[in-house]
Design an enzyme around this catalytic site. Sequence first.
Site, PDB file in Angstrom:
ATOM      1  N   HIS A  35       0.834  -1.206   0.000  1.00 23.92           N
ATOM      2  CA  HIS A  35       0.000   0.000   0.000  1.00 23.92           C
ATOM      3  C   HIS A  35       0.865   1.251   0.000  1.00 23.92           C
ATOM      4  CE1 HIS A  35       1.012  -0.719   4.215  1.00 23.92           C
ATOM      5  NE2 HIS A  35       0.728   0.559   4.477  1.00 23.92           N
ATOM      6  N   ASP A  79       0.630   4.968   1.954  1.00 25.90           N
ATOM      7  CA  ASP A  79      -0.128   5.398   3.128  1.00 25.90           C
ATOM      8  C   ASP A  79      -1.243   6.384   2.798  1.00 25.90           C
ATOM      9  OD1 ASP A  79       0.883   3.779   5.109  1.00 25.90           O
ATOM     10  OD2 ASP A  79       2.638   5.062   5.382  1.00 25.90           O
ATOM     11  N   HIS A  95       4.708   0.211   0.044  1.00 27.75           N
ATOM     12  CA  HIS A  95       5.462  -0.536   1.048  1.00 27.75           C
ATOM     13  C   HIS A  95       4.614  -1.666   1.609  1.00 27.75           C
ATOM     14  CE1 HIS A  95       3.345   2.536   3.398  1.00 27.75           C
ATOM     15  NE2 HIS A  95       3.410   1.705   4.421  1.00 27.75           N
ATOM     16  N   ARG A 139       5.799   5.835  14.466  1.00 29.81           N
ATOM     17  CA  ARG A 139       5.529   6.283  13.103  1.00 29.81           C
ATOM     18  C   ARG A 139       4.872   7.647  13.072  1.00 29.81           C
ATOM     19  NH1 ARG A 139       1.728   3.761   8.322  1.00 29.81           N
ATOM     20  NH2 ARG A 139       0.453   5.555   8.752  1.00 29.81           N
TER      21      ARG A 139
HETATM   22  C1  SIN Z   1       3.301   0.496   7.908  1.00 27.00           C
HETATM   23  O1  SIN Z   1       2.691   0.103   6.923  1.00 27.00           O
HETATM   24  O2  SIN Z   1       3.287   1.671   8.245  1.00 27.00           O
HETATM   25  C2  SIN Z   1       4.093  -0.472   8.747  1.00 27.00           C
HETATM   26  C3  SIN Z   1       5.367  -0.869   8.119  1.00 27.00           C
HETATM   27  C4  SIN Z   1       6.168  -1.785   9.016  1.00 27.00           C
HETATM   28  O3  SIN Z   1       5.784  -1.985  10.172  1.00 27.00           O
HETATM   29  O4  SIN Z   1       7.183  -2.329   8.560  1.00 27.00           O
END
Ligand code: SIN
Length: 283
Positions: free
Chosen positions: A98, A100, A256, A271
């Site tokens: 995805h 974000d 990602h 995050r």
């Molecule tokens: C995310 O999609 O923000 C998480 C990525 C991760 O935990 O590696």
Amino acid sequence: MVTVTPNASGFGAEITGLDIGAPLAADELAQVKAAWAAHGVVWFPDQPLDHDQLEAFTLQFGGFGLDPYVKPLADRPHILEVRREPDETNSVFGGAWHSDWSFQAAPPAGTILHSKVIPPVGGDTEFADGCRAYEALSPVMQGFLDGLQTIHSATRPYGTNGVYANEKPGRSMQIINCVEADSQQQHPLVRVHPVSGRKALFVNPIYTLGVAGMTEAESENLLSFLYRHMLQDQFVYRHKWRPDMLILWDNRCCLHNATGGYDGHRRVMHRTTVAGEKPIPVV
Ligand code: SIN
């Protein structure tokens, strides 16, 4: 001295020679921003940061993004804790490709993930390069895609009947499923990066519901072709974490995927997101 060490492909680069816990000097920040625009994903090893430092680092790249469907840390509305405990059996958060919050009218330009606890096995994050994937397509296909619009929505994970609404209890993270997540947003299928000027494929299997104006079969076939194309090894970088690493990735040109594979172990990341702009279409 700032040292930028790109991967051989040019996608992804390590940045050393900085203490990112302190405000960056103007020339240092300019070098980091240039590396970010050139390589899509940049990471900084050996950077222990507290919450204040993580927030201050983020704000050097823009305002905070809006993070709607995950409850943030109690006293830090802009920091999400991506946590999975050893005994958790629900899916890994972010464990599918995805970009974000691509369902927002102005999705976040960047996401910053800082590692606190890293499992001894697994837990890698993969990134796919939407620019190189676009550039590898034929001019005929590029021209066809350039004019298309797509429909994005948070409904599949966060909607009233989304995946998280139907899972069994036991997740450490508090996910918010709600009716707002069922709403839809239109975006260009190919977007122009505001800094590099490069074109990138801007579709992802979680939030992209379909291609505007196409039949379901046409849309499904086109999107599955694009996902197969974008997620080939040549466009993917798989990041191995160590504690106290920070990654800054560009949601305007990268997908990602959190890969999991660490059941029985704890993983904790903090995050933030950097506010973005309405995707720029090809004209
Ligand atoms: C995310 O999609 O923000 C998480 C990525 C991760 O935990 O590696």
